[in-house]
Design a protein around this motif. Structure first.
Motif, PDB file in Angstrom:
ATOM      1  N   UNK A 193       0.818  -1.218   0.000  1.00  0.00           N
ATOM      2  CA  UNK A 193       0.000   0.000   0.000  1.00  0.00           C
ATOM      3  C   UNK A 193       0.850   1.266   0.000  1.00  0.00           C
ATOM      4  N   UNK A 194       2.068   1.215   0.521  1.00  0.00           N
ATOM      5  CA  UNK A 194       2.890   2.422   0.542  1.00  0.00           C
ATOM      6  C   UNK A 194       3.459   2.761  -0.835  1.00  0.00           C
ATOM      7  N   UNK A 195       3.374   1.803  -1.766  1.00  0.00           N
ATOM      8  CA  UNK A 195       3.941   2.006  -3.099  1.00  0.00           C
ATOM      9  C   UNK A 195       2.926   2.523  -4.112  1.00  0.00           C
ATOM     10  N   UNK A 196       1.710   2.777  -3.701  1.00  0.00           N
ATOM     11  CA  UNK A 196       0.657   3.083  -4.660  1.00  0.00           C
ATOM     12  C   UNK A 196      -0.400   3.960  -4.004  1.00  0.00           C
ATOM     13  N   UNK A 197      -1.349   4.435  -4.813  1.00  0.00           N
ATOM     14  CA  UNK A 197      -2.391   5.309  -4.295  1.00  0.00           C
ATOM     15  C   UNK A 197      -3.710   5.044  -5.014  1.00  0.00           C
TER      16      UNK A 197
ATOM     17  N   UNK B  93      -6.731   9.851  -4.093  1.00  0.00           N
ATOM     18  CA  UNK B  93      -7.076   9.353  -2.782  1.00  0.00           C
ATOM     19  C   UNK B  93      -8.440   8.699  -2.728  1.00  0.00           C
ATOM     20  N   UNK B  94      -9.071   8.520  -3.891  1.00  0.00           N
ATOM     21  CA  UNK B  94     -10.317   7.753  -4.006  1.00  0.00           C
ATOM     22  C   UNK B  94     -11.492   8.412  -3.293  1.00  0.00           C
TER      23      UNK B  94
ATOM     24  N   UNK C 130      -9.207   3.041  -9.130  1.00  0.00           N
ATOM     25  CA  UNK C 130      -8.094   2.297  -9.720  1.00  0.00           C
ATOM     26  C   UNK C 130      -6.840   2.629  -8.923  1.00  0.00           C
ATOM     27  N   UNK C 131      -5.774   1.869  -9.128  1.00  0.00           N
ATOM     28  CA  UNK C 131      -4.570   2.042  -8.322  1.00  0.00           C
ATOM     29  C   UNK C 131      -3.474   2.664  -9.171  1.00  0.00           C
ATOM     30  N   UNK C 132      -2.985   3.808  -8.700  1.00  0.00           N
ATOM     31  CA  UNK C 132      -1.982   4.581  -9.417  1.00  0.00           C
ATOM     32  C   UNK C 132      -0.610   4.347  -8.804  1.00  0.00           C
ATOM     33  N   UNK C 133       0.420   4.245  -9.648  1.00  0.00           N
ATOM     34  CA  UNK C 133       1.801   4.190  -9.184  1.00  0.00           C
ATOM     35  C   UNK C 133       2.512   5.475  -9.596  1.00  0.00           C
ATOM     36  N   UNK C 134       3.611   5.766  -8.927  1.00  0.00           N
ATOM     37  CA  UNK C 134       4.340   6.989  -9.234  1.00  0.00           C
ATOM     38  C   UNK C 134       4.871   6.973 -10.659  1.00  0.00           C
ATOM     39  N   UNK C 135       5.332   5.823 -11.126  1.00  0.00           N
ATOM     40  CA  UNK C 135       5.887   5.704 -12.475  1.00  0.00           C
ATOM     41  C   UNK C 135       4.820   5.514 -13.540  1.00  0.00           C
ATOM     42  N   UNK C 136       3.581   5.239 -13.114  1.00  0.00           N
ATOM     43  CA  UNK C 136       2.470   4.854 -14.005  1.00  0.00           C
ATOM     44  C   UNK C 136       2.715   3.503 -14.666  1.00  0.00           C
ATOM     45  N   UNK C 137       3.697   2.760 -14.198  1.00  0.00           N
ATOM     46  CA  UNK C 137       3.929   1.397 -14.664  1.00  0.00           C
ATOM     47  C   UNK C 137       3.434   0.419 -13.607  1.00  0.00           C
TER      48      UNK C 137
END
Length: 426
Positions: free
Chosen positions: A247-251, A305-306, A340-347
């Motif tokens: 969970x700390x790696x995504x939002x 943040x949904x 949906x779940x977003x990552x910092x890199x969008x990968x």
């Protein structure tokens, strides 16, 4: 969490029996946590290969993003292959580029193989609102053709008018091997295919704890699963407590969708004569398509943040009417939000938490096709061929700036900057 959100998809889902909740201690080869596309694709590939698989879903199959999204099955990733090459090198780009059209192929194969009635229609358009965006689409066509994809047509200003009855767009790129569908019915069909192969599917079975080891033990409120392997595929609905390392790696981020009352066949044909789905090229993009019963389904925007907006119509209806002012008197029958779940890199983030515990998350808005590829890759990895899975697992998985508490305002600030660039045409 219980029944499906009151969406167009839930109202038009194929008849299906609910699955039981887990109320005993059982054993299996692979326990999959999450009954969305990532978990279902993984489970289906594995049961086809002879594994004894259990799927645990906290609510209902397809309850999260997999049953609420825009229904667009698009090729590639949320960052295109040129960005991947610039960030991660030519070798990584070649490996990921060789897979970027595979997810859509898997979906089409599943629909045919298991006769899943999910209203699949071919064709997707990336629509440019500015000349700069159109020039980027021209380069994208060349880029994808270098990777062997030939089912593309560049649409100039006149050609896109024939595809979309809107004055907003200066051009576009039509990808005939992408498409659109009823995502909840696809998820329900895949769950049924898992069941027919002998897999066990449980709904209303919230995972409360995972005890790592060999075997691992997955605990629910009323039962448990001992498994040689565990796949964590909760994505935006996993929460912060079950596995904080993920969970700390995504939002989680929200998106909103509205759906009109049924249009006349003539009106529907006039809006989108080719019945292709569309997304624009803005950073905070709009997306839309026709449903099987001639409604316009229109979505857009992101709430970081949904957070669910108080008034979805106020968020989305002005966007729809800006694109199609001819719909100003049409009734809106459905409106809903989904995360949906977003990552910092969008990968996407694929990897291992332990030797026998895998995870799949963070498709960053491109999940319909990518989740289906992910399931195939994780099945390959469990069968001893991890090369393609590890090509993704080796990508850096970076936490958001500011940690859990400040990631939302920091990301929203960055998004506001790019949204301003979109409005100014930069």
């Amino acid at each position: 969490m219980s029944e499906h959100v009151a969406s167009y998809y839930a109202a038009h889902a194929n008849p299906h029996e609910p699955y039981p909740s887990l109320k005993e201690a059982i054993r299996c080869d692979v326990c999959v946590v999450g009954g969305g596309f990532s978990g279902l694709s993984s489970a289906l590939h594995l049961v086809e290969a002879g594994y004894d698989v259990v799927v645990l879903e906290a609510a209902r199959i397809g309850w999260g993003a997999s049953g609420r999204n825009g229904g667009q099955a698009l090729n590639s990733y949320s960052r295109d292959i040129d960005t991947i090459e610039a960030r991660y090198g030519a070798d990584t780009a070649r490996m990921l580029g060789s897979m970027m059209f595979e997810g859509a192929e898997i979906i089409r194969h599943r629909i045919d193989q298991y006769a899943i009635a999910c209203d699949y229609r071919p064709g997707a358009i990336a629509a440019a609102l500015t000349n700069k965006q159109f020039n980027a689409l021209r380069e994208k066509e060349k880029l994808w053709q270098r990777y062997g994809h030939q089912q593309l047509e560049l649409l100039d200003r006149q050609a896109i008018r024939r595809e979309i009855a809107s004055e907003r767009y200066v051009g576009g790129l039509l990808d005939r091997s992408s498409g659109h569908l009823h995502p909840l019915n696809l998820a329900l069909g895949e769950a049924d295919a898992i069941r027919r192969h002998g897999g066990r599917v449980f709904e209303h079975s919230v995972v409360t704890h995972i005890a790592y080891g060999e075997p691992a033990r997955v605990q629910t409120a009323q039962g448990s699963v001992s498994a040689s392997f565990v796949i964590i595929a909760g994505n935006a609905y996993l929460g912060d407590k079950l596995e904080p390392r993920l969970s700390r790696l995504s939002m989680p981020c929200g998106s909103q969708i509205i759906t009109t009352a049924p249009l006349s066949a003539d009106m529907a044909l006039a809006l989108l004569p080719g019945n292709h789905c569309v997304e624009d090229c803005n950073y905070l993009l709009d997306y839309f398509r026709l449903t099987a019963d001639n409604r316009l389904l229109y979505g857009g925007g992101v709430t970081y943040g949904a957070r669910d907006p108080a008034d979805i119509d106020a968020e989305i209806l002005p966007k729809m009417l800006k694109t199609f002012p001819q719909l100003k008197n049409v009734r809106i029958d459905y409106r809903w939000s989904g995360n949906f779940l977003l990552t910092l890199s969008r990968m996407p983030q694929f990897g291992r938490l332990e030797n026998n515990v895998y995870y799949l998350q963070g498709d960053s808005g491109h999940g319909v096709t990518l989740t289906h590829l992910a399931g195939k890759l994780i099945a390959e990895a469990l069968r001893g061929d991890a090369e393609r899975f590890d090509a993704f697992a080796k990508l850096p998985h970076l936490p958001f700036f500011g940690g859990r508490h400040l990631r939302v305002p920091f990301t929203a600030l960055g998004a506001a900057y790019y949204a301003l660039r979109d409005r100014l045409g930069f």
